[in-house]
Design a protein around this motif. Structure first.
Motif, PDB file in Angstrom:
ATOM      1  N   ARG A 168      32.895  -0.572   5.613  1.00  0.00           N
ATOM      2  CA  ARG A 168      32.860  -0.266   4.194  1.00  0.00           C
ATOM      3  C   ARG A 168      32.358  -1.003   3.292  1.00  0.00           C
ATOM      4  N   ARG A 220      29.293   0.455   1.175  1.00  0.00           N
ATOM      5  CA  ARG A 220      29.341   1.254   0.106  1.00  0.00           C
ATOM      6  C   ARG A 220      30.139   0.195  -1.067  1.00  0.00           C
ATOM      7  N   LEU A 271      32.493   3.374 -13.884  1.00  0.00           N
ATOM      8  CA  LEU A 271      31.954   4.447 -12.812  1.00  0.00           C
ATOM      9  C   LEU A 271      31.480   3.572 -11.691  1.00  0.00           C
ATOM     10  N   CYS A 303      35.634   2.693 -10.026  1.00  0.00           N
ATOM     11  CA  CYS A 303      36.258   3.793  -9.243  1.00  0.00           C
ATOM     12  C   CYS A 303      35.947   4.058  -7.827  1.00  0.00           C
ATOM     13  N   PRO A 304      34.957   3.949  -7.195  1.00  0.00           N
ATOM     14  CA  PRO A 304      34.414   4.195  -5.760  1.00  0.00           C
ATOM     15  C   PRO A 304      35.209   2.897  -5.069  1.00  0.00           C
ATOM     16  N   ALA A 362      38.738   3.607  -4.515  1.00  0.00           N
ATOM     17  CA  ALA A 362      38.914   4.885  -3.727  1.00  0.00           C
ATOM     18  C   ALA A 362      38.393   4.428  -2.217  1.00  0.00           C
ATOM     19  N   GLN A 373      39.311   2.977   0.424  1.00  0.00           N
ATOM     20  CA  GLN A 373      40.071   3.160   1.630  1.00  0.00           C
ATOM     21  C   GLN A 373      40.065   4.694   2.214  1.00  0.00           C
ATOM     22  N   GLY A 374      39.763   5.709   1.325  1.00  0.00           N
ATOM     23  CA  GLY A 374      39.817   7.064   1.416  1.00  0.00           C
ATOM     24  C   GLY A 374      40.894   7.811   1.805  1.00  0.00           C
ATOM     25  N   ARG A 426      42.800   7.685  -3.715  1.00  0.00           N
ATOM     26  CA  ARG A 426      41.712   8.782  -4.342  1.00  0.00           C
ATOM     27  C   ARG A 426      42.463   9.000  -5.770  1.00  0.00           C
ATOM     28  N   GLN A 427      43.766   9.272  -5.529  1.00  0.00           N
ATOM     29  CA  GLN A 427      44.541   9.805  -6.670  1.00  0.00           C
ATOM     30  C   GLN A 427      44.684   8.624  -7.732  1.00  0.00           C
ATOM     31  N   SER A 479      42.438   6.265  -8.085  1.00  0.00           N
ATOM     32  CA  SER A 479      40.918   6.164  -8.634  1.00  0.00           C
ATOM     33  C   SER A 479      40.786   7.300  -9.658  1.00  0.00           C
ATOM     34  N   PHE A 480      40.997   8.522  -9.407  1.00  0.00           N
ATOM     35  CA  PHE A 480      40.915   9.528 -10.075  1.00  0.00           C
ATOM     36  C   PHE A 480      41.583   9.181 -11.659  1.00  0.00           C
ATOM     37  N   LEU A 517      39.812   6.557 -13.692  1.00  0.00           N
ATOM     38  CA  LEU A 517      38.480   7.197 -14.273  1.00  0.00           C
ATOM     39  C   LEU A 517      39.013   7.974 -15.465  1.00  0.00           C
TER      40      LEU A 517
END
Lengths: 211, 190
Positions: free
Chosen positions: B95, B98, B131, B134-135, B138, B140-141, B146-147, B149-150, B153
């Motif tokens: 990871r 990224r 920006l 946020c990645p 998220a 861990q995927g 993801r929720q 992170s969204f 944002l």
């Protein structure tokens, strides 16, 4: 300019009553195109690079690219056509109309002289309040993204009113790039989360070690 | 000049970390860059006066010095933790390719926020912190990540939009009072 602003108000209001994500995206595209026309009329003739970049931001980025990117994501996910951005009931519709009336009343207080500037403040306030209404009444990712973009467009419209300051071209480019980057992330989340969010009761993925 | 180092060092390393060879040692690169930037930051904090750069867009004042000397060592400590964590959990290594560019962009934009005196540049730098964060949220995927992170944002986007509206209102207020608005704190103070 007033017919443009009235058309803009129609484009802001109409998708609230048409429960379709295509109508919402069309509304966002219409907002971008109409705001570009407003800017062209306000700042004509465009002398500086920053003004041209601002025009491109509104016409191309907000008017074409953003709705197109979201459309492609939603179409690829086979999103069902119906999407209510506000709850489909009489109370929500009444609140939406009341917000528009309150916005016009607020603009009348804020800008004493009636005219284009007053209408612009009224329409941008309507857009801002309706965007916040969408954000506060719906929790699915698609409606939230559309609400957020409505708020952002309303702020961009507010920026067009009053005395225009010439932002440096690099700063204008940075503002547009930040907006574009946010929309790309929104599209990515819509793609991974889906327009309705993660399925309820879906098996949780195994979590690895965290940082 | 060293104030530019606060921005240039993470930006340069951000490019370097994309090289495949260095991606395996991304956490080490992150640690090295954080160390270099912390040295720059402390040098800034200790220097008596730094002349403004880029026509006054970059100004290292007393507040900037204080926060540069606080934020960068904290980030360095976080990098030490990450390097240690990755060394003990090789699963995390995949990871890092990224994570590190996002972390370096975050560091760059945080420092830009601290030393920028142009309100719109400052606003852009704040947006870039969102920006880049946020990645990382998220990374861990998982759906929950993801929720989260969204949501982050979304809230940041709206909050920064309202901040931008505030900047516009301030500029309108000042413009109606007479003096030209330069979007600089000095201009606001006048």
């Amino acid at each position: 300019m007033n017919p443009l602003l009235i058309a803009l108000l129609g484009v802001i209001l109409l998708p609230l009553f048409v429960a379709s994500w295509r109508a919402s995206l069309l509304g966002l595209a219409g907002q971008g195109a109409l705001m570009a026309l407003v800017l062209y009329r306000v700042a004509h003739p465009l002398h500086s690079a920053a003004s041209w970049l601002a025009l491109l931001d509104l016409a191309v980025l907000r008017g074409v690219l953003v709705p197109l990117v979201l459309y492609r994501v939603l179409r690829a996910r086979n999103t069902r056509p119906r999407n209510d951005v506000i709850p489909p009931n009489l109370i929500s519709w009444t609140v939406a109309i009341a917000m528009v009336l309150v916005s016009f009343s607020f603009a009348g207080t804020l800008v004493a002289a009636s005219g284009e500037r007053q209408t612009l403040v009224a329409v941008s306030t309507s857009g801002l309040m309706l965007g916040l209404l969408v954000l506060s009444t719906r929790s699915d990712p698609l409606s939230q993204v559309i609400g957020a973009l409505r708020v952002e467009n309303a702020i961009a419209l507010f920026e067009l009113g009053g005395e225009r300051h010439e932002a440096q071209a690099l700063v204008q480019l940075g503002l547009s790039a930040a907006f574009a980057g946010t929309v790309v992330l929104f599209a990515r989340y819509l793609h991974t989360l889906g327009s309705d969010g993660p399925a309820v009761g879906a098996p949780a993925e195994a979590e690895g070690p965290t940082l | 000049m060293s104030s530019l180092g606060l921005l240039v060092a993470p930006a340069m390393e951000n490019v370097v970390v994309w090289l495949r060879v260095l991606r395996a040692r991304a956490s080490l690169v992150l640690l090295l860059v954080a160390s270099v930037v912390t040295v720059f930051a402390i040098a800034q904090a200790l220097s008596p006066s730094v002349p403004p750069a880029f026509g006054g867009t970059i100004v290292v004042d007393a507040t900037s010095r204080l926060f540069l000397a606080t934020l960068n060592p904290i980030f360095l400590a976080v990098c030490v933790y990450i390097h240690n964590r990755v060394a003990h959990s090789p699963v995390l290594l995949g990871r890092m390719g990224r994570f590190v560019p996002c972390a370096l962009t975050f560091l760059l934009s945080c420092n830009a926020v601290l030393i920028s005196s142009h309100l719109l540049v400052l606003w852009i730098a704040l947006e870039v912190t969102t920006l880049s964060a946020c990645p990382m949220i998220a990374i861990q995927g998982t759906p929950a990540a993801r929720q989260a992170s969204f949501r982050y944002l979304l809230f940041s986007f709206i909050a920064l939009g309202l901040v931008f509206l505030g900047v516009l209102c301030a500029s309108r207020g000042l413009a109606s009072a007479g003096p030209p608005v330069m979007f600089l704190p000095d201009g606001l103070a006048q």
